[in-house]
Design a protein around this motif. Structure first.
Motif, PDB file in Angstrom:
ATOM      1  N   LEU A   1       0.826  -1.208   0.000  1.00  0.00           N
ATOM      2  CA  LEU A   1       0.000   0.000   0.000  1.00  0.00           C
ATOM      3  C   LEU A   1       0.862   1.260   0.000  1.00  0.00           C
ATOM      4  N   MET A   2       1.750   1.373   0.996  1.00  0.00           N
ATOM      5  CA  MET A   2       2.457   2.631   1.181  1.00  0.00           C
ATOM      6  C   MET A   2       3.484   2.889   0.079  1.00  0.00           C
ATOM      7  N   GLY A   3       4.374   1.946  -0.139  1.00  0.00           N
ATOM      8  CA  GLY A   3       5.490   2.196  -1.050  1.00  0.00           C
ATOM      9  C   GLY A   3       5.157   1.962  -2.517  1.00  0.00           C
ATOM     10  N   HIS A   4       4.235   1.044  -2.778  1.00  0.00           N
ATOM     11  CA  HIS A   4       4.002   0.679  -4.177  1.00  0.00           C
ATOM     12  C   HIS A   4       2.755   1.320  -4.762  1.00  0.00           C
ATOM     13  N   THR A   5       1.764   1.623  -3.922  1.00  0.00           N
ATOM     14  CA  THR A   5       0.540   2.225  -4.445  1.00  0.00           C
ATOM     15  C   THR A   5       0.344   3.643  -3.918  1.00  0.00           C
ATOM     16  N   GLY A   6       1.138   4.014  -2.898  1.00  0.00           N
ATOM     17  CA  GLY A   6       1.028   5.366  -2.366  1.00  0.00           C
ATOM     18  C   GLY A   6      -0.184   5.585  -1.480  1.00  0.00           C
TER      19      GLY A   6
ATOM     20  N   ALA B   1       1.759   3.875 -11.074  1.00  0.00           N
ATOM     21  CA  ALA B   1       1.189   5.069 -11.716  1.00  0.00           C
ATOM     22  C   ALA B   1       0.296   5.821 -10.723  1.00  0.00           C
ATOM     23  N   ILE B   2      -0.482   5.079  -9.960  1.00  0.00           N
ATOM     24  CA  ILE B   2      -1.370   5.696  -8.966  1.00  0.00           C
ATOM     25  C   ILE B   2      -0.540   6.401  -7.896  1.00  0.00           C
ATOM     26  N   ARG B   3       0.526   5.740  -7.458  1.00  0.00           N
ATOM     27  CA  ARG B   3       1.399   6.336  -6.448  1.00  0.00           C
ATOM     28  C   ARG B   3       2.003   7.643  -6.961  1.00  0.00           C
ATOM     29  N   GLU B   4       2.415   7.637  -8.216  1.00  0.00           N
ATOM     30  CA  GLU B   4       3.095   8.803  -8.767  1.00  0.00           C
ATOM     31  C   GLU B   4       2.146   9.944  -9.090  1.00  0.00           C
ATOM     32  N   ASN B   5       0.952   9.636  -9.565  1.00  0.00           N
ATOM     33  CA  ASN B   5       0.058  10.695 -10.031  1.00  0.00           C
ATOM     34  C   ASN B   5      -1.309  10.083 -10.327  1.00  0.00           C
ATOM     35  N   GLU B   6      -2.141  10.032  -9.306  1.00  0.00           N
ATOM     36  CA  GLU B   6      -3.410   9.325  -9.481  1.00  0.00           C
ATOM     37  C   GLU B   6      -4.315   9.995 -10.515  1.00  0.00           C
ATOM     38  N   ALA B   7      -4.312  11.325 -10.536  1.00  0.00           N
ATOM     39  CA  ALA B   7      -5.191  12.031 -11.484  1.00  0.00           C
ATOM     40  C   ALA B   7      -4.815  11.676 -12.921  1.00  0.00           C
ATOM     41  N   ARG B   8      -3.514  11.636 -13.193  1.00  0.00           N
ATOM     42  CA  ARG B   8      -3.100  11.314 -14.558  1.00  0.00           C
ATOM     43  C   ARG B   8      -3.379   9.845 -14.873  1.00  0.00           C
ATOM     44  N   ALA B   9      -3.212   8.987 -13.870  1.00  0.00           N
ATOM     45  CA  ALA B   9      -3.516   7.568 -14.085  1.00  0.00           C
ATOM     46  C   ALA B   9      -4.973   7.401 -14.503  1.00  0.00           C
ATOM     47  N   THR B  10      -5.857   8.156 -13.880  1.00  0.00           N
ATOM     48  CA  THR B  10      -7.268   8.114 -14.264  1.00  0.00           C
ATOM     49  C   THR B  10      -7.434   8.628 -15.682  1.00  0.00           C
TER      50      THR B  10
ATOM     51  N   VAL C   1      -8.314  -0.939  -4.781  1.00  0.00           N
ATOM     52  CA  VAL C   1      -8.989  -2.020  -4.054  1.00  0.00           C
ATOM     53  C   VAL C   1      -8.213  -3.323  -4.256  1.00  0.00           C
ATOM     54  N   GLN C   2      -7.771  -3.555  -5.484  1.00  0.00           N
ATOM     55  CA  GLN C   2      -6.977  -4.757  -5.779  1.00  0.00           C
ATOM     56  C   GLN C   2      -5.730  -4.799  -4.885  1.00  0.00           C
ATOM     57  N   ALA C   3      -5.012  -3.683  -4.807  1.00  0.00           N
ATOM     58  CA  ALA C   3      -3.804  -3.642  -3.970  1.00  0.00           C
ATOM     59  C   ALA C   3      -4.156  -3.872  -2.505  1.00  0.00           C
TER      60      ALA C   3
END
Ligand SMILES: Nc1ncnc2c1ncn2[C@@H]1O[C@H](COP(=O)(O)OP(=O)(O)OP(=O)(O)O)[C@@H](O)[C@H]1O
Ligand SMILES: [Mg+2]
Lengths: 251, 338
Positions: free
Chosen positions: B61-66, B201-210, B221-223
């Motif tokens: 959660l913390m390091g890989h998905t932010g 991608a979500i960790r780095e920039n969730e808005a852009r990932a969307t 949720v998957q993570a």
């Protein structure tokens, strides 16, 4: 020509501020349609409405005859409307290549796969290599996006958009902050993409020379409203536009 | 991206050292494996392995998905209590109980994820803290004492003799080590997979990932589900090790431990949080041994120094320095060759 994207009486309020007011717009398939207007005219807000980031206070967005107003942004991306950002909006601590590859991957069907390395899906990597080269970032694929100079970040911004191969490209000031000698190169790239695959482009741009040269149609926005619309020649000759916008620019 | 043996070498050496460790200690102390320091040190390392897996699950959660969670202990505790209740009271066999724990943890993290991942950052952390607090109150409540043992916890979980840590400590040591290695490899696989890249991608920039087409809520949720299942498995192993499940497993302190291990070891590096678990656990033990009750104060100081001087954690900072050294070396080489 067929209308591919339509704004139907869009309005967006931010508290007391009406950022977009009664904006209707018809974008023809395959055309390059520019949106111009002074700072704060509501151009970026209009893009946010078209791409689903904001829901309009009233009005509708129609894509290929279908009402997409209620669709979330990720669904709109899959329908074929992609956008780039005025303020660079990339994945900072991922490589240039990975930024682009993710965008290609997003359009595929392998996103839920947990048990194979992403590198094994060649089609996304191949597309990413192609795009990285196309936008002029060859040799910089392994760099972190965050260390790129501003001009390269703008190219990456466009690369992320191109990798997802959208039908309609919403380009929000793609040359913003770029060194002026790099601008023609980027515009040539946009022209190339358009010719290659008959894309529809909606372009927000402050550089009037660029706009007058490349546009099939221009919509002028002013204080959230549409002030004028037409071919570059018509818009250039419009008195109101001269007074409100072009005049002050050329003063 | 093929890798040479050299890239794997540190991992293989670490694994070899952990395999040899019980025998080496037994040899050095002259005690058999099931006596004295040789026995005790295996117990210490078993706890390290369990916490390493727990920390790794937190870092998904913390390091890989932010995603910052303050409620991760909930899943650890779920694994511990579910194992205790299913094996002791429902008389399920261990393998079936563990399969059930996977299902329970998946459902639990799915529901919590769907409910709370709509809010971001510290708000999400607060919602997860609320869920974990509710769970903590429930296991401590006298209403369910019959199953949970309330404040005392659930004791006397029957574990098959062959892997009962009280009887066969060395077998349990290798079980826990194998578990940690398996989860390490699995998480590595996940992180490099298409889904794992979406998490990044979500960790780095969730808005852009969307904006490029990812349904980010679904991937978060998957993570959360994967992280929850792994945390619950660590909790189950912890219950097998202690032959009990206690309210402490659900405490916010357990989550904070995972957070500290992740930060100390290096978040987003996979091996980092696992090493962090080792550092935290062993440092805690020895400081306590040498200093007595002021050890936590000293540990706090060490922690502050680590955060100041090893900002990306042990592994993260090492990797950054390595890049610096390589660049410096190349620059020097370039100068010499001119
Ligand atoms: N999220 C927001 N919340 C509140 N107000 C906003 C928001 N986004 C935009 N605005 C306001 O809406 C108005 C239109 O802004 P917008 O960014 O759409 O203009 P623009 O035409 O893109 O300007 P520019 O040429 O400077 O990019 C401005 O007054 C701006 O301050
Ligand atoms: Mg704007």
């Amino acid at each position: 020509m067929e209308i591919i994207l339509e704004a139907d009486h869009l309005r967006k309020d931010f508290g007391g501020l009406i950022a977009v007011e009664d904006v209707s717009l018809k974008v023809r398939a395959g055309s390059l349609h520019s949106i111009i207007g002074p700072n704060g005219a509501g151009k970026t807000t209009l893009f946010n409405l078209l791409s689903g980031v904001f829901k309009p206070t009233t009005g509708r967005v129609i894509y290929r005859g279908r009402d997409i107003t209620a669709q979330p942004p990720h669904r709109i991306a899959h329908l074929g409307i992609g956008r780039s950002y005025q303020i660079t909006n990339v994945f900072p601590n991922l490589s240039v290549f990975e930024n682009v590859r993710l965008s290609a991957q997003a359009m595929g069907r392998d996103n839920w796969n947990l048990f194979a390395p992403a590198s094994r899906f060649k089609k996304y990597a191949d597309r990413a290599h192609h795009i990285v080269e196309q936008v002029g970032l060859k040799g910089k694929g392994d760099l972190l996006a965050s260390v790129l100079p501003h001009g390269d970040k703008r190219k990456l911004e466009l690369g992320i958009l191109l990798a997802s191969d959208p039908q309609v490209l919403l380009l929000d000031e793609p040359t913003a902050g770029m060194a002026s000698e790099q601008v023609p190169q980027l515009m040539a790239l946009i022209a190339e993409v358009r010719k290659e695959s008959n894309k529809t482009i909606l372009l927000v741009e402050h550089n009037m020379d660029v706009v007058m040269n490349v546009s099939d149609a221009i919509t002028v926005m002013h204080y959230g409203k549409v002030l004028a619309e037409g071919t570059p020649v018509q818009v250039g000759a419009n008195d109101q536009v001269q007074k409100a916008y072009l005049g002050e620019l050329y003063k | 991206m093929t890798k040479s043996i050299r890239d794997h070498l540190p991992y293989l050496l670490l694994l070899a050292a952990l395999v040899v460790l019980p025998f080496a200690i037994s040899f050095l102390t002259g005690e058999p494996l099931n006596k004295g320091i040789a026995l005790f040190s295996q117990g210490l390392m078993i706890q390290v392995f369990i916490l390493a897996v727990f920390a790794l699950s937190y870092d998904i959660l913390m390091g890989h998905t932010g995603i910052l969670s303050f409620g991760h202990a909930l899943f650890f505790g779920t694994g511990a209590y579910a194992l205790g209740i299913l094996v002791k009271y429902a008389h399920w066999s261990l393998p079936v109980a563990i399969l059930a724990i996977i299902v329970i943890a998946a459902l639990e993290s799915f529901v919590i994820g769907i409910l709370s991942l709509r809010v971001h950052g510290v708000y999400f952390a607060m919602v997860t803290l609320a869920f974990a607090t509710v769970a903590f109150i429930l296991v401590e409540a006298t209403d369910f004492k019959q199953w949970t043992g309330a404040e005392d916890g659930l004791h006397g979980i029957p574990v098959p003799d062959a892997i009962n840590p009280a009887i066969h400590r060395t077998e349990f040591y290798f079980l826990a080590l194998a578990f940690a290695v398996a989860i390490f490899l699995l998480v590595k696989l996940f992180v490099d997979s298409p889904s794992g890249r979406v998490w990044a991608a979500i960790r780095e920039n969730e808005a852009r990932a969307t904006s490029i087409g990812f349904n980010t809520l679904a991937f978060k949720v998957q993570a959360t589900i994967i992280s929850g299942i792994i945390a619950a498995l660590a909790g189950a192993l912890n219950a097998m090790w202690n032959l009990s499940a206690t309210p402490q497993t659900m405490e916010v302190g357990t989550t904070i431990n995972a957070l500290l291990m992740t930060i100390i070891g290096g978040s987003g590096t996979i091996i980092g949080p696992m090493l962090g678990a080792g550092v935290l656990q062993l440092l805690g033990y020895f400081l306590n041994l040498w200093l007595g009750s002021i050890w936590q104060l000293v540990f706090g100081l060490i922690y502050i120094l680590l955060v100041l001087f090893v900002p990306y954690g042990i592994v993260g900072t090492w990797r950054v320095k390595q890049l610096d050294w390589r660049a410096a070396w190349r620059a020097r080489f370039a100068r010499v060759s001119k």
